[in-house]
Design an enzyme around this catalytic site. Structure first.
Site, mmCIF file in Angstrom:
data_model
loop_
_atom_site.group_PDB
_atom_site.id
_atom_site.type_symbol
_atom_site.label_atom_id
_atom_site.label_comp_id
_atom_site.label_asym_id
_atom_site.label_seq_id
_atom_site.Cartn_x
_atom_site.Cartn_y
_atom_site.Cartn_z
ATOM 1 N N ASP A 14 4.311 -5.983 -10.148
ATOM 2 C CA ASP A 14 4.938 -5.255 -9.029
ATOM 3 C C ASP A 14 3.920 -5.176 -7.898
ATOM 4 O OD1 ASP A 14 7.016 -3.624 -7.744
ATOM 5 O OD2 ASP A 14 5.613 -1.979 -7.966
ATOM 6 N N SER A 15 4.410 -4.897 -6.690
ATOM 7 C CA SER A 15 3.502 -4.720 -5.558
ATOM 8 C C SER A 15 2.561 -3.538 -5.800
ATOM 9 C CB SER A 15 4.311 -4.470 -4.286
ATOM 10 O OG SER A 15 5.088 -3.304 -4.448
ATOM 11 N N CYS A 77 9.838 -6.081 -9.542
ATOM 12 C CA CYS A 77 9.811 -5.714 -8.127
ATOM 13 C C CYS A 77 10.992 -6.432 -7.473
ATOM 14 C CB CYS A 77 8.495 -6.203 -7.528
ATOM 15 S SG CYS A 77 8.363 -5.985 -5.743
ATOM 16 N N GLU A 162 3.935 5.944 -2.703
ATOM 17 C CA GLU A 162 2.585 5.416 -2.952
ATOM 18 C C GLU A 162 1.503 6.354 -2.409
ATOM 19 O OE1 GLU A 162 1.396 1.879 -3.928
ATOM 20 O OE2 GLU A 162 3.292 1.632 -4.981
ATOM 21 N N CYS A 196 15.044 -0.662 -5.984
ATOM 22 C CA CYS A 196 13.587 -0.745 -5.814
ATOM 23 C C CYS A 196 12.997 0.017 -6.989
ATOM 24 C CB CYS A 196 13.167 -0.101 -4.492
ATOM 25 S SG CYS A 196 11.365 0.074 -4.341
ATOM 26 N N HIS A 198 10.410 1.534 -7.462
ATOM 27 C CA HIS A 198 9.726 2.798 -7.171
ATOM 28 C C HIS A 198 10.694 3.998 -7.156
ATOM 29 C CE1 HIS A 198 6.446 0.276 -5.679
ATOM 30 N NE2 HIS A 198 5.716 1.351 -5.423
HETATM 31 N N1 DGL Z 1 8.882 -1.834 -6.346
HETATM 32 C C1 DGL Z 1 9.105 -2.724 -5.260
HETATM 33 C C2 DGL Z 1 10.583 -3.144 -5.263
HETATM 34 O O1 DGL Z 1 11.239 -3.011 -6.289
HETATM 35 C C3 DGL Z 1 8.553 -2.080 -4.022
HETATM 36 C C4 DGL Z 1 8.411 -2.967 -2.885
HETATM 37 C C5 DGL Z 1 7.353 -2.602 -1.896
HETATM 38 O O2 DGL Z 1 6.174 -2.773 -2.210
HETATM 39 O O3 DGL Z 1 7.723 -2.223 -0.784
HETATM 40 O O4 DGL Z 1 11.129 -3.624 -4.290
#
Ligand code: DGL
Length: 277
Positions: A14-15, A77, A162, A196, A198
């Site tokens: 993931d990012s 992600c 974050e 997403c 997150h």
């Molecule tokens: N968890 C990522 C997703 O599902 C987050 C993306 C981001 O870093 O903006 O899209």
């Protein structure tokens, strides 16, 4: 880095921290496997980045996970699944190793979403990148052309999470505004996908702003079930996966910071190591 030839963890990417909400569910369903998680926190968020950047960063992280021994990687992600998955699968994987696999989270989500809706009006809350890619409407159209998808980009949500500001009153302002804009697109929306990884961290606040009859679709359990099915259908991959029930965490940013913040996504203590990509 582990150089044991029998070590073959399932890679999660993931990012940043979001993919941990998926890994947590996967490990409950499939505790026997080894896992390695890589969060590209140094370059997060990905949501507002260009196609080229998301693709380039994702590919670098995928290569890193392959170097750690992974044969199977899940892009946990949506933004990376929307912007990088197809190119990696079609263009890069054949040259890297045709036997290795990279899977995303969008397709498994679209496969089950029709089970939730009665009105066939579905809302999607996601990053700008995921919304702009049109990946959800395109994928959904393949399984359920009768479903209409109404999308709302929520560019502030990942930065709020974050930065540890998810529980502040300021976060409510952005959640309320974005959810209202989504619901204004159709009064018949009865299902909302948190597109997403997150966003489960914002669940209690999201519930506050959605009418009670709206079902909320989160990806953790869906991906866990779909990975279980995938491994059953692909014994050639499943046989390679090592099974010591072990998990390792890597971040491209500060390991200390990651370990401190990751527990709220993963539900238990995390001890991460830094890795450069
Ligand atoms: N968890 C990522 C997703 O599902 C987050 C993306 C981001 O870093 O903006 O899209």
């Amino acid at each position: 880095m582990n150089r044991d030839k029998t070590y073959c963890p399932i890679g999660f990417f993931d990012s940043g921290y979001g993919g941990l909400t998926v890994l947590k569910e996967v490990m409950q369903t499939l505790p026997q496997y080894d896992y390695v998680y890589l969060g590209d926190n140094a370059r997060a968020p990905y949501g507002s980045r260009s196609f080229e950047s998301v693709y380039e960063y994702t590919l670098e992280c995928v290569q890193k996970l392959f170097n750690m021994g992974c044969e199977l990687i899940i892009l946990a992600c949506n933004t990376a699944s929307a912007k990088a998955l197809r190119t990696i699968q079609q263009k890069d994987l054949p040259g890297i190793s045709p036997s290795k696999r990279v899977l995303g989270v969008i397709r498994p989500t679209t496969e089950v979403v029709k089970n939730y809706t009665k009105t066939n009006h579905i809302g999607l809350l996601a990053t700008q990148g995921t919304v702009t890619s049109q990946s959800y409407p395109i994928e959904l159209h393949k399984f359920a052309p009768e479903i209409q998808v109404f999308q709302q980009a929520c560019p502030m949500w990942v930065p709020l999470i974050e930065s540890g500001a998810a529980n502040t009153p300021g976060a409510d302002y952005f959640l309320e505004t974005d959810i209202r804009q989504l619901l204004d697109q159709s009064s018949q929306i009865d299902t909302v996908i948190l597109g997403c990884t997150h966003y489960p961290l914002l669940l209690s606040k999201i519930k506050k702003h959605l009418p009670p009859h709206v079902s909320i679709v989160m990806q953790g359990e869906i991906i866990a079930k779909s990975l279980q099915d995938y491994l059953q259908r692909h014994p050639e991959i499943e046989n390679k996966c090592s099974k010591n029930g072990e998990v390792r965490f890597y971040t491209t940013d500060s390991a200390e910071q990651f370990s401190k913040q990751a527990a709220q996504f993963f539900g238990k203590e995390v001890k991460a190591e830094h890795i450069a990509v």
